[in-house]
Write an enzyme that holds these catalytic residues in place. Structure first.
Site, mmCIF file in Angstrom:
data_model
loop_
_atom_site.group_PDB
_atom_site.id
_atom_site.type_symbol
_atom_site.label_atom_id
_atom_site.label_comp_id
_atom_site.label_asym_id
_atom_site.label_seq_id
_atom_site.Cartn_x
_atom_site.Cartn_y
_atom_site.Cartn_z
ATOM 1 N N HIS A 191 0.812 -1.214 0.000
ATOM 2 C CA HIS A 191 0.000 0.000 0.000
ATOM 3 C C HIS A 191 0.843 1.262 0.000
ATOM 4 O O HIS A 191 0.462 2.281 -0.567
ATOM 5 C CB HIS A 191 -0.985 -0.033 1.171
ATOM 6 C CG HIS A 191 -2.219 -0.807 0.821
ATOM 7 N ND1 HIS A 191 -3.106 -1.273 1.746
ATOM 8 C CD2 HIS A 191 -2.691 -1.204 -0.391
ATOM 9 C CE1 HIS A 191 -4.089 -1.916 1.119
ATOM 10 N NE2 HIS A 191 -3.844 -1.887 -0.177
ATOM 11 N N GLU A 226 -5.726 -18.926 -21.144
ATOM 12 C CA GLU A 226 -4.422 -18.883 -20.477
ATOM 13 C C GLU A 226 -3.851 -20.281 -20.260
ATOM 14 O O GLU A 226 -2.884 -20.452 -19.524
ATOM 15 C CB GLU A 226 -4.488 -18.077 -19.180
ATOM 16 C CG GLU A 226 -5.643 -18.395 -18.277
ATOM 17 C CD GLU A 226 -5.739 -17.460 -17.068
ATOM 18 O OE1 GLU A 226 -4.843 -16.647 -16.854
ATOM 19 O OE2 GLU A 226 -6.733 -17.584 -16.340
ATOM 20 N N CYS A 240 -5.191 -9.527 -21.908
ATOM 21 C CA CYS A 240 -5.027 -8.764 -20.672
ATOM 22 C C CYS A 240 -3.757 -9.155 -19.931
ATOM 23 O O CYS A 240 -3.509 -8.679 -18.835
ATOM 24 C CB CYS A 240 -6.253 -8.902 -19.784
ATOM 25 S SG CYS A 240 -6.615 -10.596 -19.340
ATOM 26 N N ASP A 261 -0.032 -16.365 -17.750
ATOM 27 C CA ASP A 261 -0.151 -17.804 -17.511
ATOM 28 C C ASP A 261 0.058 -18.615 -18.780
ATOM 29 O O ASP A 261 0.713 -19.657 -18.748
ATOM 30 C CB ASP A 261 -1.540 -18.128 -16.923
ATOM 31 C CG ASP A 261 -1.562 -17.917 -15.419
ATOM 32 O OD1 ASP A 261 -0.559 -18.258 -14.768
ATOM 33 O OD2 ASP A 261 -2.563 -17.394 -14.910
#
Ligand code: PEP
Ligand code: MG
Length: 575
Positions: free
Chosen positions: A189, A431, A502, A455
């Protein structure tokens, strides 16, 4: 030069300020009146929530109007308000008669251990959030003054063992030239906040606190993850030039923000962004993306200490759908296991998690969780242009099973007059080689494909995507990966469905000519590279991309292909 992980781009040149969290000795004292101690804890917890909300508000003022990154701190509020965690603390005080400091310490550490023991880097980094929460709660309980970074001299470079998200959020960002820390990575974060605030940051820099003193000059290269301590004048001069070039490039890319995505000869494609939360949707839209091509919903499952309810998910997806307006929001159903384990699911450790009970396999095994997610997605589809995307598909039966569950939910919604998009599109990620090789068959059953090259590459070339020892073999430029991508796009086109990508390869400048020439319709990339990808796409004509692709298809080895493409691009940039 010392190397770490570059987590926020840009070059910072300034002077070290070492920051250390105050050490607090926790008195493990017992308390007589457990009820009074519980009340003391509850009032401090409420103050914690108020203070965190104040930090979020002040951070919002430093960010662009629609930037929701400040909400990463909201996670700490969710955690402390989580029923399990809160009750855990209260029960410890009540049953063991220990002071609130000790109860907070023990409960948070238990969660930290669970998250730290998990395989996923992302989960390990969640430990930092809980540590931050533990520190701040104990500081409040024991009345120790918190570290104050709200007023800093110009050109300060913060150096810390670990940067707490709350500290990053509350610092005098105008005067911070860079951040260096010994712990943390891309998804911590503190890194997310640094990116939102535009502060160059390099994390995971081993022993940096021991190597610098306050006031030392340092250079932080957030793109390459490099830190220069007490640099010689020549290095300073080089990096001042690099900083200027970086700022100019950022300015130049801004020109692409409102443009269509098309090749130099006017062939339009769609450029989307990949996100990990509802709030990220605004980052995607601000980045210039035309929609969301991948919403990795597993982060919703990883952030909490229990599974998100249908209602919580509905709110998250609805929020993202509203932010995306008319743009597409592609929600990937939860892809867990593999590298992303989740403690409360109690899944057993597998020898080969990447070949195991993962993603759609898990969802079809835990239909309770799957149905809650699909219901949430369908309900949210009444508010925007939502699509469902199934990860890690290997067979036709998986698609049939998903469609049957979706139909049953729709029938139930119709009976109860719950609104949803009846025409919602269902697509799959390609994938696995299995899905790619039967993509002609699968294309008849779904509305779109999105190729997950991260992947697909690892399964095609049999190389674990996270294993450093074999990383040199992991390449999307292996001729087998290129052929498989070409085949999938060809099969999508023949069936008249959309072909998207993607995985990270969609943003790889060397891959772009091949993808354009194969006919890829949708490029979905990280928000940070949307504009660069749009610029790269615009630099090609289909003719030039076709010529390059024909040459590549003649080549037999990864080396030959990647060398040819990188040389070609380097020459192209010089032209
Ligand atoms: C991929 O595999 O390419 C992908 C986009 O999914 P993830 O990186 O989340 O596995
Ligand atoms: Mg994947």
């Amino acid at each position: 030069m010392i190397r770490g992980i570059g987590t926020s781009n840009g070059i910072g040149i300034g002077y070290v300020l070492k920051v250390e969290m105050p050490q607090i000795d926790i008195k493990h004292s017992s308390v007589e009146d457990a009820e009074a101690e519980k009340k003391r804890y509850e009032s401090v917890r409420d103050r914690f929530v108020e203070e965190t909300a104040e930090i979020i508000e002040s951070l919002k003022k430093k960010l662009d109007e629609n930037d929701k990154t400040s909400l990463v701190l909201k996670n700490q509020i969710y955690l402390i308000e989580d029923v399990e965690m809160n009750e855990g603390i209260l029960k410890l005080i009540e049953n063991e008669h220990i002071c609130a400091e000790a109860a907070v310490d023990a409960t948070c550490k238990m969660y930290e251990e669970i998250f730290a023991s998990m395989d996923s880097e992302l989960m390990k980094q969640r430990v930092a959030d809980i540590e931050d929460l533990r520190h701040r709660l104990i500081e409040l309980l024991s009345g120790v003054r918190q570290l104050d970074l709200s007023k800093l001299p110009p050109d300060t470079v913060i150096v810390a063992k670990q940067l707490q998200p709350s500290l990053t959020a509350a610092m005098d960002t105008e005067h911070v030239a860079g951040i260096i820390a010994e712990k943390g990575g891309e998804t911590s974060h503190a890194a997310i906040l640094a990116r939102a605030l535009g502060i160059p940051a390099v994390l995971s820099v081993r022993d940096i606190s021991q190597k610098v003193s306050d006031g030392d000059m340092v250079i932080v290269d957030g793109e390459y993850g490099e830190v220069f301590v007490r640099p010689i004048p020549k290095t300073i001069e080089i990096y001042k030039k690099k900083r200027k070039a970086y700022l100019e490039k950022t300015k130049e890319l801004k020109k692409y923000i409102d443009r269509e995505t098309s090749t130099g000869d006017g062939h339009n494609v769609h450029l989307s962004a990949n996100i990990g939360s509802g709030d990220d949707a605004s980052k995607a839209m601000e980045s210039g993306a035309e929609g969301v091509g991948l919403f990795r919903t597993e982060y919703l499952f990883m952030n909490g200490v229990s599974a998100p309810s249908e209602e919580q998910q509905f709110e998250e997806y609805k929020k993202a759908a509203i932010i995306c307006k008319k743009g597409v929001l592609t929600i990937r159903t939860v892809d867990i296991s593999g590298d992303k384990n989740i403690p409360y699911l109690g899944l057993s450790k597998e020898k080969n998690p990447f070949l195991g009970y993962r993603a759609i396999r898990f969802c079809l095994g835990r239909v309770d969780i799957f149905i809650a997610q699909l219901r949430a997605i369908l309900r949210a589809s009444a508010y925007g242009n939502i699509r469902i995307m199934i990860p890690f598909v290997t067979s036709l039966e998986e698609i049939t099973a998903v469609k049957s569950i979706v139909s049953k939910i729709m029938e139930d919604f119709d009976r109860h007059e719950i609104s949803y998009d009846r025409e919602i599109k269902i697509g799959i990620m390609i994938e696995t080689p299995a899905a790619a090789l039967i993509s002609d068959v699968l294309a008849r059953e779904v509305d779109f494909f999105s190729i997950g090259t991260n992947d697909l590459t690892q399964y095609t070339v049999a190389v674990d995507r996270g294993n450093e020892n074999v990383a040199y073999l992991y390449s999307v430029f292996h001729p087998a990966v290129i052929r498989i991508i070409r085949e999938v796009i060809k099969n999508a086109k023949s069936a008249g469905i959309e072909a998207g990508m993607c995985g990270e390869a969609a943003a790889n400048p060397c891959m772009i000519p091949l993808l354009l020439s194969f006919g890829l319709d949708v490029f979905s990339v990280s928000p940070s590279v949307v504009l660069e990808t749009r610029k790269n796409i615009a630099s090609w004509t289909l003719k030039e991309a076709g010529g390059v692709t024909s040459n590549v298809l003649e080549m037999c080895s990864e080396k030959e292909i990647s060398n040819y493409l990188s040389d070609y691009i380097a020459e192209k940039e010089e032209r």
